[in-house]
Enzyme design. Structure first.
Site: not given
Ligand code: PYC
Length: 324
Positions: A94-96, A214, A240, A244-246
């Site tokens: 999870c990036g964030h 996702h 999100d 969303c980092g991923t």
């Molecule tokens: O930032 O990767 C992310 C992420 C995944 C689900 C919510 N945020």
């Protein structure tokens, strides 16, 4: 496994990254058996799901929240192992949430500016805490698995998208010049739910049959300096608030595969609420290695309490054991 009769007290710190909340459990979570983080995540999912529900679900959490438990890392030189989850189940990376976890560890005085390695169930990531509070996450390798997959989506017709991995599996749909903003939330929720149902029903998966959980719609952004705007539907259905980092990592893998972004070139990804991540990638051994930069702010710290007799001690939908 049934919920235990003695109710937990769990210390937590909450933060948000570009508007998307993260809750890090800092004490009180039981030891998770398992030889590595992947096994520990499987144990968590199988035997401790009521803890996930207590922490993340209503009435103590909510569907937008992503939570994390910290475990002893097994990989060398890591400051912590981290397992992310939300209202629907376990996440890969999870990036964030990684940005939130690093901000939390800094807030607690457990790390300072510099490079810190964190182990996740899908691999080791490295996070640089900058002096100004921003965090750059060097993510696991991202890749496009399939390009131009056409789904037949009831109510929408044919929808074409790419399947890509950025630490979670994504279906990415280019919606061109469409406006992705808060006035469109109901329509975007409906559209991405239909796409999710079609993916499941038509057997479109990630590698090895991995479920795609996702959905990322991306479009042109009218904000100067921003390359694209997105709406990302997370497992469970909440969108999100961050870019969303991923999902941004998965997007970089697609851009790299299409020759639309060179290694080292900056990509600015904006979320549907207007928050941004800066991203770029390196090509290492032929693999796309994304780095995502954002900032998290602490919003709360405290103790999650469940009292004897509370029918929602373990979250709505999980029946309480004899907890008195
Ligand atoms: O930032 O990767 C992310 C992420 C995944 C689900 C919510 N945020």
């Amino acid at each position: 496994m049934a919920p235990p009769s003695n109710l937990p007290r769990l210390s937590f710190v909450d933060s948000h990254t570009g508007g998307e909340p993260t809750r890090v459990i800092t004490a009180g979570f039981p030891q998770l058996p398992g030889a590595n983080l992947t096994e520990q995540r499987a144990t968590f999912s199988r035997d401790f799901d009521h803890w996930r529900s207590l922490i993340n679900n209503e009435p103590r959490g909510h569907e937008v929240l992503v939570s994390a438990v910290l475990v002893e890392p097994r990989a060398p030189d890591c400051v912590a192992g981290v397992i992310f989850f939300n209202d629907a189940g376990m996440l890969g990376m999870c990036g964030h949430g990684t940005i939130g976890a690093v901000a939390t560890l800094a807030y607690l005085g457990k790390l300072g500016p510099g490079v810190h390695r964190l182990e996740t169930p899908v691999g080791v990531v490295s996070a640089t805490l900058h002096g100004d509070g921003r965090v750059s996450v060097a993510n696991v390798a991202a890749r496009r698995h399939r390009a131009g997959v056409t789904l037949d989506v009831p109510g929408l017709g044919p929808v074409r998208g790419d399947v890509a991995w950025g630490g979670n599996w994504f279906f990415l749909v280019d919606v061109g010049e469409r406006v992705l903003d808060l006035s469109q939330l109901a329509a975007l929720e409906d559209e991405t739910r239909r796409i999710q149902v079609a993916l499941n029903g038509q057997g479109v998966t990630g590698e090895g049959g991995a479920p795609i959980d996702h959905i990322e719609l991306f479009a042109h952004s009218s904000t100067p300096g921003v390359d694209a705007r997105n709406y990302v539907r997370c497992p469970g259905g909440a969108y999100d608030r961050s870019p969303c980092g991923t999902g941004t990592s998965a997007k970089l893998a697609c851009l790299a595969a299409d020759g639309q972004l060179a290694p080292g070139q900056t990509w600015v990804q904006e979320s549907v609420i207007g928050s941004t991540f800066e991203a770029s990638y390196e090509l290492i051994g032929g693999e796309v290695r994304p780095t995502i930069t954002g900032r998290a702010f602490i919003t709360a710290e405290g103790i999650l309490v469940a009292q004897p007799g509370d029918p929602y001690a373990w979250g709505i939908g999980v029946s309480a054991a004899q907890d008195g």
